[in-house]
Design a protein around this motif. Sequence first.
Motif, PDB file in Angstrom:
ATOM      1  N   ARG A   1       0.865  -1.196   0.000  1.00 25.86           N
ATOM      2  CA  ARG A   1       0.000   0.000   0.000  1.00 25.86           C
ATOM      3  C   ARG A   1       0.895   1.239   0.000  1.00 25.86           C
ATOM      4  O   ARG A   1       0.813   2.070   0.908  1.00 25.86           O
ATOM      5  CB  ARG A   1      -0.898   0.010   1.255  1.00 25.86           C
ATOM      6  CG  ARG A   1      -1.888  -1.116   1.324  1.00 25.86           C
ATOM      7  CD  ARG A   1      -3.053  -0.911   0.345  1.00 25.86           C
ATOM      8  NE  ARG A   1      -4.008  -2.008   0.418  1.00 25.86           N
ATOM      9  CZ  ARG A   1      -3.926  -3.135  -0.286  1.00 25.86           C
ATOM     10  NH1 ARG A   1      -2.919  -3.313  -1.138  1.00 25.86           N
ATOM     11  NH2 ARG A   1      -4.831  -4.077  -0.170  1.00 25.86           N
TER      12      ARG A   1
ATOM     13  N   ALA B   1      -4.392   3.341   2.308  1.00 20.21           N
ATOM     14  CA  ALA B   1      -4.137   2.250   3.265  1.00 20.21           C
ATOM     15  C   ALA B   1      -5.164   1.141   3.131  1.00 20.21           C
ATOM     16  O   ALA B   1      -4.849  -0.047   3.263  1.00 20.21           O
ATOM     17  CB  ALA B   1      -4.150   2.804   4.682  1.00 20.21           C
ATOM     18  N   GLU B   2      -6.410   1.502   2.861  1.00 19.14           N
ATOM     19  CA  GLU B   2      -7.482   0.497   2.819  1.00 19.14           C
ATOM     20  C   GLU B   2      -7.597  -0.175   1.461  1.00 19.14           C
ATOM     21  O   GLU B   2      -8.488  -0.996   1.236  1.00 19.14           O
ATOM     22  CB  GLU B   2      -8.821   1.134   3.216  1.00 19.14           C
ATOM     23  CG  GLU B   2      -9.356   2.198   2.279  1.00 19.14           C
ATOM     24  CD  GLU B   2      -8.720   3.591   2.462  1.00 19.14           C
ATOM     25  OE1 GLU B   2      -7.713   3.724   3.180  1.00 19.14           O
ATOM     26  OE2 GLU B   2      -9.228   4.542   1.857  1.00 19.14           O
ATOM     27  N   GLY B   3      -6.706   0.122   0.532  1.00 17.15           N
ATOM     28  CA  GLY B   3      -6.793  -0.465  -0.806  1.00 17.15           C
ATOM     29  C   GLY B   3      -7.821   0.274  -1.647  1.00 17.15           C
ATOM     30  O   GLY B   3      -8.237   1.387  -1.308  1.00 17.15           O
TER      31      GLY B   3
ATOM     32  N   ASP C   1     -11.265  -0.174  -4.711  1.00 17.67           N
ATOM     33  CA  ASP C   1     -12.300  -1.093  -5.209  1.00 17.67           C
ATOM     34  C   ASP C   1     -11.699  -1.838  -6.396  1.00 17.67           C
ATOM     35  O   ASP C   1     -11.496  -1.251  -7.460  1.00 17.67           O
ATOM     36  CB  ASP C   1     -13.530  -0.300  -5.677  1.00 17.67           C
ATOM     37  CG  ASP C   1     -14.271   0.288  -4.504  1.00 17.67           C
ATOM     38  OD1 ASP C   1     -14.160  -0.270  -3.397  1.00 17.67           O
ATOM     39  OD2 ASP C   1     -14.935   1.326  -4.702  1.00 17.67           O
TER      40      ASP C   1
ATOM     41  N   ARG D   1       3.498   0.486   3.983  1.00 18.85           N
ATOM     42  CA  ARG D   1       2.521   0.076   5.010  1.00 18.85           C
ATOM     43  C   ARG D   1       2.528  -1.443   5.204  1.00 18.85           C
ATOM     44  O   ARG D   1       1.543  -2.039   5.593  1.00 18.85           O
ATOM     45  CB  ARG D   1       1.118   0.565   4.654  1.00 18.85           C
ATOM     46  CG  ARG D   1       1.019   2.096   4.478  1.00 18.85           C
ATOM     47  CD  ARG D   1      -0.453   2.472   4.319  1.00 18.85           C
ATOM     48  NE  ARG D   1      -0.703   3.889   4.183  1.00 18.85           N
ATOM     49  CZ  ARG D   1      -1.043   4.485   3.039  1.00 18.85           C
ATOM     50  NH1 ARG D   1      -1.102   3.801   1.927  1.00 18.85           N
ATOM     51  NH2 ARG D   1      -1.305   5.773   3.023  1.00 18.85           N
TER      52      ARG D   1
ATOM     53  N   ASP E   1      -5.149   8.956  -4.035  1.00 21.24           N
ATOM     54  CA  ASP E   1      -5.748   9.998  -3.187  1.00 21.24           C
ATOM     55  C   ASP E   1      -5.781  11.382  -3.852  1.00 21.24           C
ATOM     56  O   ASP E   1      -6.353  12.315  -3.303  1.00 21.24           O
ATOM     57  CB  ASP E   1      -4.946  10.124  -1.877  1.00 21.24           C
ATOM     58  CG  ASP E   1      -5.075   8.882  -1.016  1.00 21.24           C
ATOM     59  OD1 ASP E   1      -6.134   8.244  -1.084  1.00 21.24           O
ATOM     60  OD2 ASP E   1      -4.118   8.554  -0.294  1.00 21.24           O
TER      61      ASP E   1
END
Length: 352
Positions: free
Chosen positions: A46, A53-55, A57, A156, A218
């Motif tokens: 990541r 951080a959360e990946g 879709d 990460r 992002d």
Amino acid sequence: MTVTALGFPSLRLPVTDAPSGGPLIDTFGRVATDLRVSLTDRCNLRCTYCMPAEGLDWLPADQVLTPEELARLLGVAITRLGVTSVRFTGGEPLVSRHLEGAIAAAAALTPRPEIALTTNGIGLARRAAGLKAAGLDRVNVSLDTVDADRFAKITRRDRLTDVLDGLTAAAAAGLTPVKVNAVLDPESGLDDAVPLLRFCLEHGYQLRIIEQMPLDADHTWQRDKTIDADRILATLRRHFDLRADPAPRGSAPAQLWRVVGPGPTGTVGIVASVSHAFCSACDRTRLTADGQVRSCLFSAEETDLRGLLRTGADDAAIEAAWRSAMWAKPAGHGINDPGFVQPDRPMSAIGG
Ligand code: SAM
């Protein structure tokens, strides 16, 4: 400033329809011979400059090209469009269980293309020999620092040892020259660059330091928060004796420097994609994991080859669509234009 100084081509061919044969050319006369194929948009790291951080879709499985569909597109690229080199990437291509098959499919084509892989190296230690046997010629492993704490902070994930083992295995399998791709962290990157180059020279790997581009998921990229090529070079020069490589650069993105000492010698490349763009020499065409052709990393437009494949189009129709997509390739990536708009897809979903 002239367009040439911005790295843009200066001549434009008459704008008609794309040619129906010959090389894969655009209206500026550039010929694409280097195909980047993304096998998946998924990744097991990541990296802060690439993914949240959360990946993300991920693409639904039914939208990703099947191995048969990919083999067919590889055939069109190599036997009809004049592509001579293929680089598999992602996402993380080692996450795809079809990687060896895709390499073998490319290697079976005539003329056989040069076949390379860009990977984060996790799992490479186990698969390097098999990848070589499938037909892989060489590998670029991404590694931004050799400091374990900083590696964990940037990616990460605490996986530095896996990457180092992957590098060792790649060299042992003959996937050479082994290249290391580094994107420098805005805060610690200049401190990372010197030990990273020392590590690469000691192991016989060729380091390529790449300027960070506005391709993060992002959309937080800011030019003044990145480290440009001039600062990278100035930092390296304080520790190494560097001489400009006299070999012609051609379409290679990296400006190469020979490290003549002190200590181990070798080469290091700096890829100034933002500060000294090299779009006028671009020879790339890109295929995303879901079968979209992109003429540029920063394209706003994509051409849907998966849709053509799934509605029964023959190879001639796919070839024509690919030619039209490349014919419309923009002059340059436009990062330095005031009206620049970052593409919707991040690097991981395009294929870096
Ligand atoms: N997962 C593989 C890897 O890590 O090499 C392949 C895909 S990754 C997107 C390919 C390369 O793109 C890596 O070397 C990575 O560092 C680089 N990259 C990712 N985001 C970038 C950005 N915003 N600017 C410049 N390079 C970037």
